[in-house]
Design an enzyme around this catalytic site. Sequence first.
Site, short mmCIF file in Angstrom:
data_model
loop_
_atom_site.label_atom_id
_atom_site.label_comp_id
_atom_site.label_asym_id
_atom_site.label_seq_id
_atom_site.Cartn_x
_atom_site.Cartn_y
_atom_site.Cartn_z
N HIS A 156 0.83 -1.22 0.00
CA HIS A 156 0.00 0.00 0.00
C HIS A 156 0.86 1.27 0.00
CE1 HIS A 156 -3.40 -2.64 0.99
NE2 HIS A 156 -2.61 -3.17 1.92
N SER A 277 15.97 20.41 -15.54
CA SER A 277 14.85 21.31 -15.77
C SER A 277 15.35 22.58 -16.46
CB SER A 277 14.18 21.68 -14.44
OG SER A 277 13.32 22.78 -14.59
N LYS A 283 17.11 20.38 -10.37
CA LYS A 283 16.37 19.17 -10.72
C LYS A 283 17.24 18.13 -11.42
CE LYS A 283 12.62 18.42 -10.32
NZ LYS A 283 11.52 18.77 -11.25
N GLU A 290 10.27 7.42 -16.71
CA GLU A 290 8.94 7.94 -16.98
C GLU A 290 8.50 7.60 -18.41
OE1 GLU A 290 9.22 11.74 -13.89
OE2 GLU A 290 9.47 12.06 -16.04
#
Length: 462
Positions: A156, A277, A283, A290
């Site tokens: 979970h 970024s 970043k 992804e």
Amino acid sequence: MAMWGGRFQEASLDEFRAFNDSLAFDYLLAQQDIAASRSWAIGLAEAGIITAEEAALLDGALAELATEVEANPELPLQTKEEDIHSWVEAKLGEKIGHAAKKLHTGRSRNDLVATDLRLWSKLNAGLVRDALQSAIGALLTFARSHYGLVMPGFTHLQRAQPVLVSHWALAYVEMFRRDLSRIDDALARMDVCPLGCGALAGTGVLLDRVTVAERLGFAAAARNSLDAVSDRDYVVELSAAASLCLTHLSRLSEDVIFFCSGEAGFFKLGDAISSGSSLMPQKKNPDVFELLRGKTGRVLGHLVSILHVLKGLPLAYNKDMQEDKQGFFDLMATWQQCLLVLATVLPHLSVNAGQCRRAAELGYSNATDLADYLVGKGVAFRDAHELSGELVLKASAQQKPLEALSLTELKAVSPLISDDVYAALTIEAGLAKRAALGGTSPEQVGSALTAAEQWFAKLSGQ
């Protein structure tokens, strides 16, 4: 000129041709169409339909065409033929003249395209299989490199129990091994040749279809002509196998994305597989994982598409089946690319051992070990579970881990607890107790890793 033009008195509308023609994508089947034509030409000669000299002439021209396509795979796109079959026939006509017109004797574009697509599927399924082996090898290397390191396991998305990093990696090895078996199963079932089944009722030429099939590397010739020309089960099977494999890959990517986040910090992306970024200098983004996760949806969509194309089709061939290729070609290419990318990027993924261990010690992940300790003292598990939960509440109220509770505090909940409980609450003790087959103890994980490495070495012929 179209292969079917004799029955028509007027030329096709440009709009119809643009909608109907398939050369823009089925040109990818050029080598397969040439191979099928070479086998068919020999079969026609063996059946006495054409002379040995004509067969040799056809075979030589087809071999020459295959070389030209190998040098320039997009060669068919330089013409305006309807499909790859008409392109091959037209090129043969340019090379050898009248004899080229005899090649299509006894066959149809229906059995020809079914054969071409099976040959293409066999080839590309093999390439995907090789890529999947590379991904499995990279996971095994990752597991061996980080053997012994502990990290939190989750249910979970909440900290549950400590596991070894290698145990996590081996979980995906198991998934990919199943994916490998699905490819092998699909390859075995698709290894049947439709060539010689004609449009739907079989060829009118009495030739040896088994020999034709064997020359093309098939294990058998199709038993039923109606089924053979309209069967696309293998497209569905490979699409389904791809969808499940990419789902596994997407789950792995989701894990890595979370593990690399600032909130977790368990894994670290190397600079070579990260992006930044355009606005925020700090970043370091896991774009590659992804994209792996995102491309899964694309593959799943192709599976749904082919199922919808097939679900309402009567026997035998219908033009709807032309829609079996574009999505499938993209699916197979995406599948192979994603697996090769995973194999490439995993060596650039490192583990923050200290952060992993600190996280594994948080969240009262040793509460089950405390319950097991009480079971060892003769307490029924349900009662032990209850008592362990009470102690978690007590420790949580004081904002301290279970092992920081004093013996007096522990005994207040269960007088059976003694000072040996502290040794039982360590991460090492908890891991060691998971020593049954499939568990995360160092001994079990070590054995599982060695067994997987031995299996992989045998698979790879090492």
